[in-house]
Design a protein around this motif. Structure first.
Motif, PDB file in Angstrom:
ATOM      1  N   ASP A  27       0.832  -1.201   0.000  1.00  0.00           N
ATOM      2  CA  ASP A  27       0.000   0.000   0.000  1.00  0.00           C
ATOM      3  C   ASP A  27       0.867   1.252   0.000  1.00  0.00           C
ATOM      4  O   ASP A  27       0.575   2.203  -0.703  1.00  0.00           O
ATOM      5  CB  ASP A  27      -0.936   0.020   1.206  1.00  0.00           C
ATOM      6  CG  ASP A  27      -2.071  -0.987   1.102  1.00  0.00           C
ATOM      7  OD1 ASP A  27      -2.706  -1.233   2.135  1.00  0.00           O
ATOM      8  OD2 ASP A  27      -2.320  -1.510   0.003  1.00  0.00           O
ATOM      9  N   ASN A 113     -10.867   7.941  -5.658  1.00  0.00           N
ATOM     10  CA  ASN A 113     -10.713   6.515  -5.422  1.00  0.00           C
ATOM     11  C   ASN A 113     -10.274   6.246  -3.984  1.00  0.00           C
ATOM     12  O   ASN A 113      -9.181   6.645  -3.569  1.00  0.00           O
ATOM     13  CB  ASN A 113      -9.689   5.953  -6.419  1.00  0.00           C
ATOM     14  CG  ASN A 113      -9.528   4.468  -6.314  1.00  0.00           C
ATOM     15  OD1 ASN A 113      -9.018   3.978  -5.311  1.00  0.00           O
ATOM     16  ND2 ASN A 113      -9.945   3.753  -7.339  1.00  0.00           N
ATOM     17  N   ALA A 115      -9.323   3.476  -2.481  1.00  0.00           N
ATOM     18  CA  ALA A 115      -8.115   2.647  -2.356  1.00  0.00           C
ATOM     19  C   ALA A 115      -6.862   3.482  -2.601  1.00  0.00           C
ATOM     20  O   ALA A 115      -5.844   3.307  -1.919  1.00  0.00           O
ATOM     21  CB  ALA A 115      -8.183   1.477  -3.335  1.00  0.00           C
ATOM     22  N   GLU A 116      -6.932   4.407  -3.538  1.00  0.00           N
ATOM     23  CA  GLU A 116      -5.789   5.275  -3.817  1.00  0.00           C
ATOM     24  C   GLU A 116      -5.534   6.203  -2.626  1.00  0.00           C
ATOM     25  O   GLU A 116      -4.382   6.411  -2.233  1.00  0.00           O
ATOM     26  CB  GLU A 116      -6.042   6.088  -5.085  1.00  0.00           C
ATOM     27  CG  GLU A 116      -4.853   6.877  -5.545  1.00  0.00           C
ATOM     28  CD  GLU A 116      -5.070   7.587  -6.878  1.00  0.00           C
ATOM     29  OE1 GLU A 116      -4.088   8.126  -7.395  1.00  0.00           O
ATOM     30  OE2 GLU A 116      -6.211   7.618  -7.394  1.00  0.00           O
ATOM     31  N   ALA A 118      -6.234   5.531   0.493  1.00  0.00           N
ATOM     32  CA  ALA A 118      -5.665   4.680   1.549  1.00  0.00           C
ATOM     33  C   ALA A 118      -4.182   4.427   1.296  1.00  0.00           C
ATOM     34  O   ALA A 118      -3.378   4.424   2.242  1.00  0.00           O
ATOM     35  CB  ALA A 118      -6.432   3.364   1.629  1.00  0.00           C
ATOM     36  N   SER A 119      -3.809   4.247   0.048  1.00  0.00           N
ATOM     37  CA  SER A 119      -2.395   4.033  -0.287  1.00  0.00           C
ATOM     38  C   SER A 119      -1.564   5.282  -0.015  1.00  0.00           C
ATOM     39  O   SER A 119      -0.452   5.193   0.509  1.00  0.00           O
ATOM     40  CB  SER A 119      -2.258   3.621  -1.753  1.00  0.00           C
ATOM     41  OG  SER A 119      -2.837   2.357  -1.957  1.00  0.00           O
TER      42      SER A 119
END
Length: 129
Positions: A27, A113, A115-116, A118-119
């Protein structure tokens, strides 16, 4: 409980614990790539100068609007002190900064996004030399 039955129960738990660290590293690696859209305005290395936006080294756990030597907008000065940057507040900020602090000078629409985001947050949590 018999050994085979115990293994069936414990195996997924052990696998989750063992796999957690590489997933977090992945991540952060994805976050480093995603952060490339931010580098024009933000630095992340310890001691690096502020740019158009503040240096984000150590941002996780820091009160908003407190990066040394950065001139914040009036909106950030007024409302930022009530915000501590943690994964939840950073997620909201990255999704849409103007929704968190209306009048912010950060002219960025956000990262839609999840997930982006979170990364990127995972990357910001890692110390950058």
């Amino acid at each position: 409980m018999e050994k085979p039955a115990m293994l069936k129960v414990l195996a997924p738990i052990v696998a989750a614990v063992v796999l957690a660290s590489p997933a977090q590293a992945q991540d952060a690696a994805a976050g480093k790539r995603a952060f490339l859209k931010c580098v024009a305005c933000h630095s992340v290395a310890k001691g690096a100068p502020n740019k158009i936006g503040p240096n984000l080294f150590g941002v996780v756990g820091r009160k908003a609007g407190t990066a040394p030597g950065f001139r914040y907008s009036a909106a950030m000065k007024a409302k930022g002190a009530a915000i501590v940057w943690n994964p939840a507040t950073l997620d909201k900020w990255l999704a849409r900064p103007s929704a968190v602090i209306p009048g912010t000078s950060m002219a960025f629409a956000g990262v839609p996004n999840a997930a982006e985001r979170a990364s990127i947050i995972a990357y910001l949590k890692k110390p950058v030399p």
